[in-house]
Design an enzyme around this catalytic site. Structure first.
Site, PDB file in Angstrom:
ATOM      1  N   HIS A 147      -7.852  -5.447  -0.013  1.00  0.00           N
ATOM      2  CA  HIS A 147      -6.472  -4.753   0.303  1.00  0.00           C
ATOM      3  C   HIS A 147      -5.639  -5.592   1.429  1.00  0.00           C
ATOM      4  CE1 HIS A 147      -4.244  -1.266   0.207  1.00  0.00           C
ATOM      5  NE2 HIS A 147      -4.333  -1.035   1.430  1.00  0.00           N
ATOM      6  N   SER A 181       0.801  -1.254   0.023  1.00  0.00           N
ATOM      7  CA  SER A 181      -0.073  -0.067  -0.077  1.00  0.00           C
ATOM      8  C   SER A 181       0.828   1.212  -0.066  1.00  0.00           C
ATOM      9  CB  SER A 181      -0.844   0.046   0.948  1.00  0.00           C
ATOM     10  OG  SER A 181      -1.893   0.850   1.109  1.00  0.00           O
ATOM     11  N   ASP A 228     -10.078  -4.880  -4.228  1.00  0.00           N
ATOM     12  CA  ASP A 228      -9.410  -3.983  -3.403  1.00  0.00           C
ATOM     13  C   ASP A 228     -10.212  -2.639  -3.065  1.00  0.00           C
ATOM     14  OD1 ASP A 228      -7.690  -2.264  -1.753  1.00  0.00           O
ATOM     15  OD2 ASP A 228      -5.909  -2.997  -2.658  1.00  0.00           O
TER      16      ASP A 228
END
Length: 227
Positions: free
Chosen positions: A207, A119, A173
């Site tokens: 995610h 991320s 995600d």
């Protein structure tokens, strides 16, 4: 830069993997990666150092000013992830460069260093392909994106254009939509002339990471460090 460090099982160390966590996490949150790689392929990773740095504690504007580990401030939750603190981003890039230099000073060849991240950490890992003054072995980006393309274009030095990149992204995600991952790939290939950018989509992954992605990550790192 503090964080978790896992020394190579057999000294002297010959390789280093640096992995950068995501927003609100710490280096310890990804410490499992060292054990995973060492157990999956002991011969390949017995001489490998693992470094999991901690991001600084920042008041994240988009989270109501809450104090949390963050590599850079997010000013607003916008679909493009473009409203971020560019100075903070570049400061974190400089910190990563110092971490790489520390490994080089310990005798690790730049080509035997992998930089990865998840991320926010993945956004930084990708950016090192443009700014690092050494050619490294490879870059891993899990659920990554690109926030400051204009600034990165100004800093590109061409040293890592042939460095392999692995970018894994989930098609479900909700935090960093897959479209942002695709845009990152396009930017680094088209604007930064990165020649070896592998982008792999994991169906049903949100995610996070999944076993298939970790397997692909392990194979990529082994290949990159042995080439």
């Amino acid at each position: 830069m503090n964080g978790l460090r896992v020394a190579a099982k057999i000294q002297p160390a010959r390789q280093t993997i640096i992995f950068l966590h995501g927003l609100g996490d710490t280096g310890s949150g990804w410490g499992f990666l060292a054990q995973y790689l060492q157990q999956r392929d002991p011969a390949a990773f017995q001489h490998t150092n693992f470094v999991f740095p901690n991001a600084p504690e920042l008041h994240v504007t988009a989270n109501g000013g809450a104090l949390m580990p963050a590599w850079f401030d997010i000013l607003e939750w916008d679909p493009s992830f473009s409203k971020v603190d560019s100075d903070g981003f570049m400061n974190s890039l400089n910190s990563i460069e110092k971490t790489v230099k520390q490994e080089i000073d310990k005798g690790i060849k730049p080509e035997q260093i992998i930089i990865g991240g998840f991320s926010q950490g993945a956004a930084l890992a990708l950016a090192t392909s443009v700014t690092l003054p050494w050619k490294i072995g490879g870059i891993v980006a899990l659920s990554g994106f690109c926030s400051i393309p204009g600034i990165l274009k100004q800093h590109k030095n061409g040293i890592n254009v042939k460095t392999p990149i692995f970018h894994g992204h989930g098609d479900m995600d909700p935090v960093v939509p897959i479209g942002l991952g695709i845009k990152a790939k396009q930017f680094y290939q088209d604007s930064c002339e990165i020649q070896n950018y592998e982008f792999k989509v994991y169906k049903g992954m949100a995610h996070s990471t999944v076993p298939d992605e970790l397997e692909d990550l392990a194979s990529f790192i082994k290949k990159s460090l042995s080439s």
